[in-house]
Design a protein around this motif. Sequence first.
Motif, PDB file in Angstrom:
ATOM      1  N   GLU A  37       0.833  -1.213   0.000  1.00 38.39           N
ATOM      2  CA  GLU A  37       0.000   0.000   0.000  1.00 38.39           C
ATOM      3  C   GLU A  37       0.865   1.260   0.000  1.00 38.39           C
ATOM      4  O   GLU A  37       0.584   2.209  -0.728  1.00 38.39           O
ATOM      5  N   ALA A  38       1.914   1.282   0.800  1.00 40.88           N
ATOM      6  CA  ALA A  38       2.799   2.442   0.845  1.00 40.88           C
ATOM      7  C   ALA A  38       3.549   2.605  -0.478  1.00 40.88           C
ATOM      8  O   ALA A  38       3.740   3.725  -0.958  1.00 40.88           O
ATOM      9  N   PHE A  39       3.962   1.484  -1.085  1.00 40.58           N
ATOM     10  CA  PHE A  39       4.638   1.546  -2.383  1.00 40.58           C
ATOM     11  C   PHE A  39       3.699   2.129  -3.434  1.00 40.58           C
ATOM     12  O   PHE A  39       4.077   2.990  -4.219  1.00 40.58           O
ATOM     13  N   ARG A  40       2.449   1.679  -3.431  1.00 41.99           N
ATOM     14  CA  ARG A  40       1.453   2.189  -4.379  1.00 41.99           C
ATOM     15  C   ARG A  40       1.221   3.682  -4.154  1.00 41.99           C
ATOM     16  O   ARG A  40       1.119   4.461  -5.104  1.00 41.99           O
ATOM     17  N   ALA A  41       1.135   4.113  -2.902  1.00 38.73           N
ATOM     18  CA  ALA A  41       0.940   5.526  -2.585  1.00 38.73           C
ATOM     19  C   ALA A  41       2.141   6.358  -3.045  1.00 38.73           C
ATOM     20  O   ALA A  41       1.975   7.453  -3.583  1.00 38.73           O
ATOM     21  N   LEU A  42       3.356   5.830  -2.834  1.00 40.47           N
ATOM     22  CA  LEU A  42       4.561   6.525  -3.280  1.00 40.47           C
ATOM     23  C   LEU A  42       4.565   6.661  -4.802  1.00 40.47           C
ATOM     24  O   LEU A  42       4.866   7.724  -5.339  1.00 40.47           O
ATOM     25  N   LEU A  43       4.203   5.590  -5.497  1.00 38.89           N
ATOM     26  CA  LEU A  43       4.131   5.622  -6.947  1.00 38.89           C
ATOM     27  C   LEU A  43       3.124   6.672  -7.419  1.00 38.89           C
ATOM     28  O   LEU A  43       3.392   7.438  -8.342  1.00 38.89           O
ATOM     29  N   GLY A  44       1.959   6.734  -6.769  1.00 41.64           N
ATOM     30  CA  GLY A  44       0.959   7.740  -7.120  1.00 41.64           C
ATOM     31  C   GLY A  44       1.452   9.149  -6.879  1.00 41.64           C
ATOM     32  O   GLY A  44       1.242  10.045  -7.712  1.00 41.64           O
ATOM     33  N   MET A  45       2.124   9.366  -5.746  1.00 41.56           N
ATOM     34  CA  MET A  45       2.661  10.686  -5.429  1.00 41.56           C
ATOM     35  C   MET A  45       3.719  11.097  -6.444  1.00 41.56           C
ATOM     36  O   MET A  45       3.738  12.235  -6.924  1.00 41.56           O
ATOM     37  N   MET A  46       4.580  10.160  -6.825  1.00 41.37           N
ATOM     38  CA  MET A  46       5.622  10.466  -7.805  1.00 41.37           C
ATOM     39  C   MET A  46       5.019  10.724  -9.181  1.00 41.37           C
ATOM     40  O   MET A  46       5.465  11.621  -9.905  1.00 41.37           O
ATOM     41  N   GLY A  47       3.981   9.966  -9.547  1.00 40.18           N
ATOM     42  CA  GLY A  47       3.300  10.191 -10.814  1.00 40.18           C
ATOM     43  C   GLY A  47       2.663  11.571 -10.862  1.00 40.18           C
ATOM     44  O   GLY A  47       2.719  12.264 -11.883  1.00 40.18           O
ATOM     45  N   HIS A  48       2.052  11.972  -9.752  1.00 46.02           N
ATOM     46  CA  HIS A  48       1.444  13.302  -9.681  1.00 46.02           C
ATOM     47  C   HIS A  48       2.517  14.390  -9.821  1.00 46.02           C
ATOM     48  O   HIS A  48       2.325  15.358 -10.566  1.00 46.02           O
ATOM     49  N   ALA A  49       3.623  14.211  -9.129  1.00 47.91           N
ATOM     50  CA  ALA A  49       4.709  15.188  -9.224  1.00 47.91           C
ATOM     51  C   ALA A  49       5.245  15.263 -10.651  1.00 47.91           C
ATOM     52  O   ALA A  49       5.494  16.359 -11.169  1.00 47.91           O
ATOM     53  N   GLN A  50       5.402  14.107 -11.309  1.00 54.04           N
ATOM     54  CA  GLN A  50       5.898  14.107 -12.686  1.00 54.04           C
ATOM     55  C   GLN A  50       4.917  14.807 -13.616  1.00 54.04           C
ATOM     56  O   GLN A  50       5.322  15.532 -14.515  1.00 54.04           O
ATOM     57  N   SER A  51       3.621  14.620 -13.396  1.00 51.49           N
ATOM     58  CA  SER A  51       2.633  15.299 -14.247  1.00 51.49           C
ATOM     59  C   SER A  51       2.699  16.808 -14.055  1.00 51.49           C
ATOM     60  O   SER A  51       2.492  17.566 -15.005  1.00 51.49           O
ATOM     61  N   GLN A  52       3.006  17.254 -12.836  1.00 52.29           N
ATOM     62  CA  GLN A  52       3.179  18.687 -12.586  1.00 52.29           C
ATOM     63  C   GLN A  52       4.402  19.220 -13.336  1.00 52.29           C
ATOM     64  O   GLN A  52       4.364  20.304 -13.911  1.00 52.29           O
ATOM     65  N   ILE A  53       5.478  18.446 -13.330  1.00 51.17           N
ATOM     66  CA  ILE A  53       6.690  18.846 -14.050  1.00 51.17           C
ATOM     67  C   ILE A  53       6.428  18.851 -15.555  1.00 51.17           C
ATOM     68  O   ILE A  53       6.846  19.773 -16.267  1.00 51.17           O
TER      69      ILE A  53
END
Length: 89
Positions: free
Chosen positions: A50-66
């Motif tokens: 669950e934490a890995f999935r949350a980290l992946l989602g957070m990183m994906g969101h950050a990449q979309s912002q970039i």
Amino acid sequence: MSIPTDTRPASSSCEARVLAQSELGHILACPECQQVHLQLHFLTLRLDAEAFRALLGMMGHAQSQIDADPDVLAPREHDTSRPATAQIH
């Protein structure tokens, strides 16, 4: 730069299998400890699924912002009217 090639899990009791690897590091799954091991050079993060999935989602969101605004990474001119932001390196 030399990249460590040791794919052994963080714990000697783990029987992890490599899910993905690149020059950056490795991602392993361990059924013994039921954790995902994210190995980046000499840093290992052990996360439950669950934490890995949350980290992946957070990183994906950050990449979309970039992707949406590449200037977000551009250096800013010094603005004394705003408080300084924290920098971690």
